[in-house]
Design an enzyme around this catalytic site. Sequence first.
Site, PDB file in Angstrom:
ATOM      1  N   CYS A 197     -20.022  72.413  28.926  1.00 16.92           N
ATOM      2  CA  CYS A 197     -20.349  73.782  29.336  1.00 16.92           C
ATOM      3  C   CYS A 197     -21.863  74.002  29.393  1.00 16.92           C
ATOM      4  CB  CYS A 197     -19.767  74.785  28.351  1.00 16.92           C
ATOM      5  SG  CYS A 197     -17.979  74.887  28.363  1.00 16.92           S
ATOM      6  N   GLU A 252     -23.699  76.539  28.309  1.00 15.77           N
ATOM      7  CA  GLU A 252     -24.378  77.061  27.116  1.00 15.77           C
ATOM      8  C   GLU A 252     -24.536  76.000  26.034  1.00 15.77           C
ATOM      9  OE1 GLU A 252     -21.443  77.818  28.457  1.00 15.77           O
ATOM     10  OE2 GLU A 252     -20.400  79.309  27.262  1.00 15.77           O
ATOM     11  N   CYS A 301     -16.598  79.907  26.188  1.00 13.38           N
ATOM     12  CA  CYS A 301     -15.301  79.380  25.750  1.00 13.38           C
ATOM     13  C   CYS A 301     -15.281  79.281  24.220  1.00 13.38           C
ATOM     14  CB  CYS A 301     -15.052  78.016  26.396  1.00 13.38           C
ATOM     15  SG  CYS A 301     -15.945  76.668  25.609  1.00 13.38           S
TER      16      CYS A 301
HETATM   17  N1  THU Z   1     -17.723  76.672  31.604  1.00 19.21           N
HETATM   18  C1  THU Z   1     -18.982  76.841  31.088  1.00 19.21           C
HETATM   19  O1  THU Z   1     -19.936  76.151  31.490  1.00 19.21           O
HETATM   20  N2  THU Z   1     -19.146  77.784  30.119  1.00 19.21           N
HETATM   21  C2  THU Z   1     -18.142  78.577  29.650  1.00 19.21           C
HETATM   22  O2  THU Z   1     -18.336  79.294  28.688  1.00 19.21           O
HETATM   23  C3  THU Z   1     -16.843  78.577  30.290  1.00 19.21           C
HETATM   24  C4  THU Z   1     -16.566  77.407  31.147  1.00 19.21           C
HETATM   25  C5  THU Z   1     -17.529  75.642  32.632  1.00 19.21           C
HETATM   26  C6  THU Z   1     -16.766  74.462  32.144  1.00 19.21           C
HETATM   27  C7  THU Z   1     -16.186  73.944  33.444  1.00 19.21           C
HETATM   28  O3  THU Z   1     -17.137  73.069  34.028  1.00 19.21           O
HETATM   29  C8  THU Z   1     -16.029  75.162  34.315  1.00 19.21           C
HETATM   30  O4  THU Z   1     -16.802  76.175  33.710  1.00 19.21           O
HETATM   31  C9  THU Z   1     -14.602  75.646  34.456  1.00 19.21           C
HETATM   32  O5  THU Z   1     -13.996  75.769  33.239  1.00 19.21           O
END
Ligand code: THU
Length: 134
Positions: free
Chosen positions: A53, A55, A86
């Site tokens: 992710c 963050e 997440c």
């Molecule tokens: N994702 C993030 O980068 N941050 C979050 O807090 C939620 C999800 C990304 C992970 C993945 O590459 C895409 O979003 C779809 O889940």
Amino acid sequence: MKLKDLIDLAFKAKKNAYAPYSGFSVGAVLLGENSRTFTGCNVENSSYGLSMCAERIALFKAVSEGCRDFELLILVSDSDEFCLPCGACRQVLWEFSNDLRIVMSNKKKEVKETWVEELLPEAFSLNKKAKGGQ
Ligand code: THU
């Protein structure tokens, strides 16, 4: 840096997202001590579980460069909805900043705010040595 500039920086960071599998690009900025900023974007992998992710990338960059205290996280996406951190990211963010302010911005550049303790009440924690220099 003003809030608007930090949001613009997060949208800029989002452009580097590597998200061919989900098609969902995310940009992040962490504001740390001494006004240091750290950017992140999501980086996916064909072995899906290895994706990371935005963050957490920003946070790991910051910690690896000696910054462990954060006051603000900006999180942006191209969605109509706000991109909330997440569950895994909530725990990782909480490790370093229990009072982290989180500002999200969406496709329309609308803004919504929350706090890490709102998103992760009664978080799991061991004795916090993380900040002390160990
Ligand atoms: N994702 C993030 O980068 N941050 C979050 O807090 C939620 C999800 C990304 C992970 C993945 O590459 C895409 O979003 C779809 O889940």
